[in-house]
Design an enzyme around this catalytic site. Sequence first.
Site, short mmCIF file in Angstrom:
data_model
loop_
_atom_site.label_atom_id
_atom_site.label_comp_id
_atom_site.label_asym_id
_atom_site.label_seq_id
_atom_site.Cartn_x
_atom_site.Cartn_y
_atom_site.Cartn_z
N MET A 124 0.78 -1.28 -0.27
CA MET A 124 0.28 0.32 -0.12
C MET A 124 0.99 1.53 -0.21
SD MET A 124 -3.34 -0.43 0.33
CE MET A 124 -4.14 -2.10 0.57
N GLU A 126 3.78 4.02 -0.07
CA GLU A 126 4.00 4.82 -1.31
C GLU A 126 5.41 5.35 -1.15
OE1 GLU A 126 1.48 6.17 -4.64
OE2 GLU A 126 0.66 4.17 -4.64
N PRO A 127 6.50 5.70 -1.58
CA PRO A 127 7.18 6.62 -1.65
C PRO A 127 6.72 8.78 -0.49
CG PRO A 127 8.39 5.31 -3.45
CD PRO A 127 7.10 5.44 -2.79
N SER A 131 0.78 7.46 5.27
CA SER A 131 -0.78 7.46 6.12
C SER A 131 -1.94 7.69 5.86
CB SER A 131 -0.42 9.24 7.50
OG SER A 131 0.40 8.29 7.95
N ILE A 156 7.90 -2.48 1.91
CA ILE A 156 6.95 -3.96 1.73
C ILE A 156 7.67 -5.40 2.56
CG2 ILE A 156 5.96 -4.81 0.35
CD1 ILE A 156 5.45 -1.97 0.51
N TYR A 232 -13.22 0.28 -0.79
CA TYR A 232 -13.66 -0.47 0.38
C TYR A 232 -13.65 -1.99 1.29
CZ TYR A 232 -17.17 -3.62 1.13
OH TYR A 232 -18.60 -4.60 2.80
N GLU A 241 -6.17 -6.61 10.55
CA GLU A 241 -4.87 -6.65 10.16
C GLU A 241 -4.15 -5.99 11.85
OE1 GLU A 241 -3.30 -4.67 7.09
OE2 GLU A 241 -1.10 -3.89 7.37
N ARG A 267 20.00 -9.17 39.63
CA ARG A 267 20.78 -8.40 39.01
C ARG A 267 21.00 -7.71 40.59
NH1 ARG A 267 25.10 -6.51 36.23
NH2 ARG A 267 25.29 -4.70 36.30
N LEU A 336 15.67 -0.85 32.55
CA LEU A 336 16.28 -1.64 34.39
C LEU A 336 17.35 -2.12 33.71
CD1 LEU A 336 11.93 -2.57 34.82
CD2 LEU A 336 13.88 -1.32 36.38
C1 LIG Z 1 9.31 -2.42 9.15
C2 LIG Z 1 8.26 -1.89 8.47
C3 LIG Z 1 7.10 -2.55 7.86
C4 LIG Z 1 6.01 -2.05 7.02
N1 LIG Z 1 5.13 -3.02 6.32
C5 LIG Z 1 4.61 -2.40 5.50
C6 LIG Z 1 3.93 -3.45 3.97
O1 LIG Z 1 4.40 -4.65 4.54
N2 LIG Z 1 3.02 -2.60 3.48
C7 LIG Z 1 2.93 -1.37 3.29
O2 LIG Z 1 2.00 -1.36 2.20
N3 LIG Z 1 3.47 -0.61 4.85
C8 LIG Z 1 3.95 -1.39 5.15
N4 LIG Z 1 4.94 -0.35 6.23
C9 LIG Z 1 4.36 1.11 6.07
C10 LIG Z 1 3.43 1.62 7.34
O3 LIG Z 1 2.77 1.60 7.29
C11 LIG Z 1 3.97 3.56 6.78
O4 LIG Z 1 5.60 3.51 7.45
C12 LIG Z 1 3.05 3.91 7.46
O5 LIG Z 1 1.64 4.25 7.19
C13 LIG Z 1 3.01 5.29 7.61
O6 LIG Z 1 3.41 6.00 6.30
P1 LIG Z 1 5.17 6.59 6.47
O7 LIG Z 1 5.58 5.94 6.80
O8 LIG Z 1 4.59 7.51 4.72
O9 LIG Z 1 4.89 8.21 6.98
P2 LIG Z 1 4.06 9.55 7.01
O10 LIG Z 1 2.37 9.10 6.45
O11 LIG Z 1 4.59 10.38 6.53
O12 LIG Z 1 3.71 10.14 8.21
C14 LIG Z 1 4.67 10.74 8.91
C15 LIG Z 1 4.20 11.29 10.40
O13 LIG Z 1 3.23 12.19 10.37
C16 LIG Z 1 2.46 11.52 10.37
N5 LIG Z 1 0.70 11.97 10.45
C17 LIG Z 1 0.42 11.75 9.55
N6 LIG Z 1 -0.45 12.34 9.23
C18 LIG Z 1 -1.42 12.52 9.77
C19 LIG Z 1 -2.31 13.33 10.85
N7 LIG Z 1 -3.39 13.45 9.84
N8 LIG Z 1 -1.96 14.13 11.73
C20 LIG Z 1 -1.47 13.48 12.79
N9 LIG Z 1 0.01 13.17 12.07
C21 LIG Z 1 -0.10 12.35 11.63
C22 LIG Z 1 2.42 10.05 10.83
O14 LIG Z 1 1.41 9.24 11.66
C23 LIG Z 1 3.76 9.49 11.01
O15 LIG Z 1 3.99 10.51 12.39
C24 LIG Z 1 5.65 -1.03 6.84
C25 LIG Z 1 6.51 0.11 7.79
C26 LIG Z 1 7.23 0.27 8.84
C27 LIG Z 1 8.75 -0.04 9.48
#
Ligand SMILES: Cc1cc2nc3c(=O)[nH]c(=O)nc-3n(C[C@H](O)[C@H](O)[C@H](O)COP(=O)(O)OP(=O)(O)OC[C@H]3O[C@@H](n4cnc5c(N)ncnc54)[C@H](O)[C@@H]3O)c2cc1C
Length: 378
Positions: A124, A126-127, A131, A156, A232, A241, A267, A336
Amino acid sequence: MRIEIDNFDNYRKSCREFLEREIVPEHQKWEENGLVERSFWEKLGQSGLLGMSVTPEFGGLGKSDYRFAVILTEELIKSGVTVPGIVAHNDVVASYIFALGNEEQKKRWLPELCSGKRVAAIAMTEPGGGSNTADIKTVATRQGDYYLVNGGKTYITNGINADLIVVAVKTEQGQQGQGISLLAIERDMPGFSRGEPLKKIGWNGSDTAELFFHDCKVPITNLLGRENLGNYYFMSAMPRERLSISTVAVASAEHILQSTLEYVKERTAFNQPIGSFQYNRFMLAQLDTEVKIARVYLDNAVDLFNQGLFSLVDAARIKWWTTELQMKVADRCLQLHGGLGYLRDSIAGKNWLNSRAQTIYGGTSEVLQEIISKSLGL
Ligand SMILES: Cc1cc2nc3c(=O)[nH]c(=O)nc-3n(C[C@H](O)[C@H](O)[C@H](O)COP(=O)(O)OP(=O)(O)OC[C@H]3O[C@@H](n4cnc5c(N)ncnc54)[C@H](O)[C@@H]3O)c2cc1C
């Protein structure tokens, strides 16, 4: 040998023995390489631990009672084995295909997902941002009997190993959240490539990667469900999930606390066990209480899920609260352990690093609190 899934106690015992015998001895190597070997998936498949809720006609065990999935997660956590990849494969992708796939698709993919011959991922994020799941930029353009997909995904889980990836694409321009579809993209489809494994700070035995699609040709027979209903479907699958991530959170918090209780009794400082100082006793008493609340909360959520009554908002609440608790427990417990906790290879250090991802993937804590507050009419 397939693990019997007749009752909860036997199932737990068999899972534990299997993990200790087949997986734990190899795990250190996978962590060092940042990649699990294919044998991991095949062993899990042979033992019957994959696709548990998929019906037997498609190679699964047909156990939809989520308590079995909880037991598997708990045993994975206790044995220190990487969990996110299994959650993505089992709880997310196998469930998507089982729920949305037509008969031909289920026959084509599910038996190999259940046997571990194929590894699955869900893509899901993307670079440009993860969120806002409604803001998908990867485009799929219909051309006769295939789609041409262009775009990229990142972070991913199972991204390197995956043979079958459920990818969210934009099939129709329009408002955010509309016109999204789910395509199952397979390993050798022309125009699909992946980057090197991403170097994470934790969960090193789980491979994570960037995926690239450049005029990637995907047959229309790989569309899951109906075109433009992806958002949806995504919302329908989210409760499961997030429940699985909450299960990881509660099992981890319990496990981290238990091992720390053992440590603080052994400890010593100032000629007494560090756990006997009032500050530490009270802190551990508070954590113990909160972890026990989390367990009751999780049991209730699993019960609601089994009855089909677990909502998107329920899932947001429990995922937010239990993963934040896990992080708090991991942080206090690292403290700790003193200097030992700061060593990357110490159990307390690893627990802390692994816990950190939990409030990020599957919906960040901030996004989840948005969902909860909207349900309050705010
Ligand atoms: C170990 C790992 C495994 C993952 N595996 C998958 C996978 O299998 N498939 C997949 O699709 N993705 C995967 N992800 C991606 C993950 O779902 C995303 O990193 C996550 O959804 C956040 O997106 P982002 O990194 O682009 O952060 P951003 O969207 O850039 O957000 C950055 C910050 O802004 C905050 N923010 C954003 N919107 C709001 C708002 N409305 N109000 C307040 N704060 C906000 C966020 O909470 C976050 O703190 C993985 C990530 C990790 C770390």
